[in-house]
Design an enzyme around this catalytic site. Structure first.
Site, PDB file in Angstrom:
ATOM      1  N   SER A  49     -40.098  -1.801   3.228  1.00  0.00           N
ATOM      2  CA  SER A  49     -39.983  -1.678   1.781  1.00  0.00           C
ATOM      3  C   SER A  49     -38.888  -0.690   1.433  1.00  0.00           C
ATOM      4  O   SER A  49     -38.758   0.361   2.063  1.00  0.00           O
ATOM      5  CB  SER A  49     -41.307  -1.195   1.178  1.00  0.00           C
ATOM      6  OG  SER A  49     -41.150  -0.897  -0.195  1.00  0.00           O
ATOM      7  N   TYR A 107     -49.125   3.389   0.701  1.00  0.00           N
ATOM      8  CA  TYR A 107     -48.290   2.198   0.894  1.00  0.00           C
ATOM      9  C   TYR A 107     -46.908   2.589   1.422  1.00  0.00           C
ATOM     10  O   TYR A 107     -46.422   2.024   2.400  1.00  0.00           O
ATOM     11  CB  TYR A 107     -48.153   1.436  -0.427  1.00  0.00           C
ATOM     12  CG  TYR A 107     -47.162   0.296  -0.366  1.00  0.00           C
ATOM     13  CD1 TYR A 107     -47.502  -0.912   0.234  1.00  0.00           C
ATOM     14  CD2 TYR A 107     -45.875   0.431  -0.899  1.00  0.00           C
ATOM     15  CE1 TYR A 107     -46.591  -1.958   0.301  1.00  0.00           C
ATOM     16  CE2 TYR A 107     -44.962  -0.615  -0.834  1.00  0.00           C
ATOM     17  CZ  TYR A 107     -45.331  -1.805  -0.239  1.00  0.00           C
ATOM     18  OH  TYR A 107     -44.431  -2.833  -0.163  1.00  0.00           O
TER      19      TYR A 107
END
Length: 338
Positions: free
Chosen positions: A198, A213
């Site tokens: 990400s 996350y």
């Protein structure tokens, strides 16, 4: 003209000549870096034959929606047979049928709920995956499965089990699936491992309200960097692809959509997959395949970390309010799988 330029340079003072040379070298270095980081060099090359370079089969986790579905169909378009690994049998059969009917490739499906990794059910599913790939020439592995649930929340507000599930899917499953597929690649002396990370863990100094996350995705990038060095000599390319926003279920309600600028900032999953496939085998352990994402990453270098963190906190607090409103109105949790 070159002779005249050299003669003119000889007439200048030594300090002027030195500065001119340094300036030319700097301009050349900047131009090379721009060409390299922008991916323009890739655009000038023809597409790689992934099947010939790595092998006939690709394993894709989380292939039933978003980036995973688009990546599976893109690899099938390039002639790779597919092993599709996910938790929903019906959705797996749907994408398998689409890939076979559209591109004429062979497919296999393996049901695997990655939130159960390290449990007895997870061990049983991992055994089925190992059995499925045991005699296949798996050339490409795409570790795409990931979750971002719970969305935008303070650490103390979420149930601990939600964090455990996220860690299992985003971190533990990536590790175990990679370990299961690598032996065959090592034996054949070729292969490519693509881990979907990400941009939140690469382009930004912090990602408040998504702390776990972002931390799991930082693991994915460091895991990929180390494996890249570890397996390069064995003919295996390992890469972490770190997208920013892509138009998938995972970013529903997070950003405003519409318009050309929005598409540059947040491409469709199909557009992203096309770019991502071109970057497989490009020897950079962490990359952002989409041009719009890379431009955003470059811009982040010119903004102070403190300003980026403050902006991200404001935006994620807004998202938190949106998700709280949706939960209260529907009485249900909001899904966060890709």
């Amino acid at each position: 003209m070159c002779a005249e330029a050299l003669a003119l340079l000889r007439q200048q003072e030594p300090w002027f000549v030195s500065l001119a040379i340094l300036g030319a070298l700097y301009v050349a270095a900047v131009a090379y870096r721009l060409l390299h980081t922008s991916g323009l060099a890739l655009c000038l090359r023809g597409p790689k034959d992934l099947r010939r370079r790595y092998g006939a089969w690709a394993v894709v986790t989380g292939p039933t929606s978003g980036i995973g579905r688009s990546m599976a169909l893109e690899l099938a378009r390039r002639g790779l047979n597919l092993v599709l690994v996910g938790r929903d049998p019906g959705a797996l059969q749907d994408i398998a049928g689409t890939a076979s009917d559209t591109h004429g490739v062979l497919t296999k499906t393996v049901q695997f709920d990655f939130s159960l990794v390290s449990t007895p059910q997870g061990e049983e599913a991992m055994g089925r995956l190992r059995q499925a790939v045991e005699r296949l020439e798996v050339g490409v592995l795409v570790n795409n499965a990931g979750v971002a649930t719970p969305h935008a929340t303070y650490l103390h507000e979420a149930d601990a089990e939600a964090w455990v599930r996220m860690i299992r899917v985003n971190l533990w499953a990536v590790t175990e699936v990679t370990a299961a597929v690598l032996p065959g690649m090592v034996e054949r002396g070729r292969g490519a491992v693509v881990n979907i990370g990400s941009g939140a863990a690469e382009a930004l100094p912090s990602y408040p309200l998504y702390s776990v996350y972002a931390a799991t995705k930082r693991y994915v990038s460091q895991f990929s960097r180390s494996l890249c060095v570890e397996y390069r000599g064995k003919g295996i390319d390992v890469q972490c692809q770190a997208p920013l926003y892509v138009d998938t279920k995972m970013v529903t309600n997070m950003v405003t959509r519409g318009g050309l600028l929005s598409r540059l900032i947040m491409p469709t999953s199909d557009a992203y997959a096309g770019a991502a496939a071109r970057w497989i085998g490009h020897r950079r352990p962490v990359c952002m395949p989409n041009l719009g994402h890379r431009l955003q990453w470059c811009l982040c270098h010119f903004v102070p970390d403190r300003a980026l963190a403050a902006h991200r906190l404001r935006e994620n607090l807004r998202q938190r309010a949106v998700f709280q409103l949706l939960r209260s109105s529907s009485g249900e949790g909001i899904g966060g799988r890709r």
